[in-house]
Design an enzyme around this catalytic site. Sequence first.
Site, mmCIF file in Angstrom:
data_model
loop_
_atom_site.group_PDB
_atom_site.id
_atom_site.type_symbol
_atom_site.label_atom_id
_atom_site.label_comp_id
_atom_site.label_asym_id
_atom_site.label_seq_id
_atom_site.Cartn_x
_atom_site.Cartn_y
_atom_site.Cartn_z
ATOM 1 N N HIS A 143 0.838 -1.198 0.000
ATOM 2 C CA HIS A 143 0.000 0.000 0.000
ATOM 3 C C HIS A 143 0.869 1.243 0.000
ATOM 4 O O HIS A 143 1.855 1.305 0.726
ATOM 5 C CB HIS A 143 -0.898 0.036 1.242
ATOM 6 C CG HIS A 143 -1.683 -1.227 1.441
ATOM 7 N ND1 HIS A 143 -1.111 -2.384 1.930
ATOM 8 C CD2 HIS A 143 -2.978 -1.520 1.192
ATOM 9 C CE1 HIS A 143 -2.028 -3.340 1.964
ATOM 10 N NE2 HIS A 143 -3.164 -2.841 1.532
ATOM 11 N N LYS A 170 -1.773 -8.270 -4.063
ATOM 12 C CA LYS A 170 -2.666 -7.110 -3.918
ATOM 13 C C LYS A 170 -1.850 -5.827 -3.814
ATOM 14 O O LYS A 170 -0.860 -5.774 -3.075
ATOM 15 C CB LYS A 170 -3.526 -7.266 -2.662
ATOM 16 C CG LYS A 170 -4.394 -6.040 -2.351
ATOM 17 C CD LYS A 170 -4.829 -6.003 -0.893
ATOM 18 C CE LYS A 170 -5.451 -4.648 -0.564
ATOM 19 N NZ LYS A 170 -5.679 -4.464 0.885
#
Length: 252
Positions: A143, A170
């Site tokens: 992230h 992800k």
Amino acid sequence: MKTVTVKDLVIGAGAPKIIVSLMAKDIARVKSEALAYREADFDILEWRVDHFADLSNVESVMAAAKILRETMPEKPLLFTFRSAKEGGEQAISTEAYIALNRAAIDSGLVDMIDLELFTGDDQVKETVAYAHAHDVKVVMSNHDFHKTPEAEEIIARLRKMQSFDADIPKIALMPQSTSDVLTLLAATLEMQEQYADRPIITMSMAKTGVISRLAGEVFGSAATFGAVKKASAPGQISVTDLRTVLTILHQA
């Protein structure tokens, strides 16, 4: 591309799956939130453990996990401690982070763990192997709440996750412009078409990036995050609206 099946949910086939994040500070709130979430339309329950206050007591953490499992036995449970350096609520040492994830794996209560890519290569590889030995899937994540790197870097990170045997790579990035959203979508498409042999999850955050949360089936993202109550990241929309849009795009 191979799919990932958790319980009866096939991730990587059909419309993107909806993940919701439960963020509660103690066992009482875990229980009340779980009861409220039970009526919502979603596919995967993510428990954001970094919001839980009593992390020093592993028994308390696992008691909360047991409540979630018993309240929603049919939902795949994703155990996530989001570190402060990647936008989470609490800082944690690498040793404590790995120990917490191993405890979750050992508990038999969780179906998936979230493992941050930049935890350390050796620790990541060992934890993936440990999870797989216990039939727990790994969502490997990265992230950046400040910027969106170039497409080549996005793809490189996703490919690194894949090389570390993540079940689902992800990445979530903050756009500084609309063109950053296009960069993320283009990287997703290139990864999906040229390199991915498993489902991936990508998103561009904030209001600017909302389209990326809706267009996963077009560009190659297998899941998206929605909000039942409080959003766990900027740009999330309600699960009700999300399901409507995903269904429209799937049936078009």
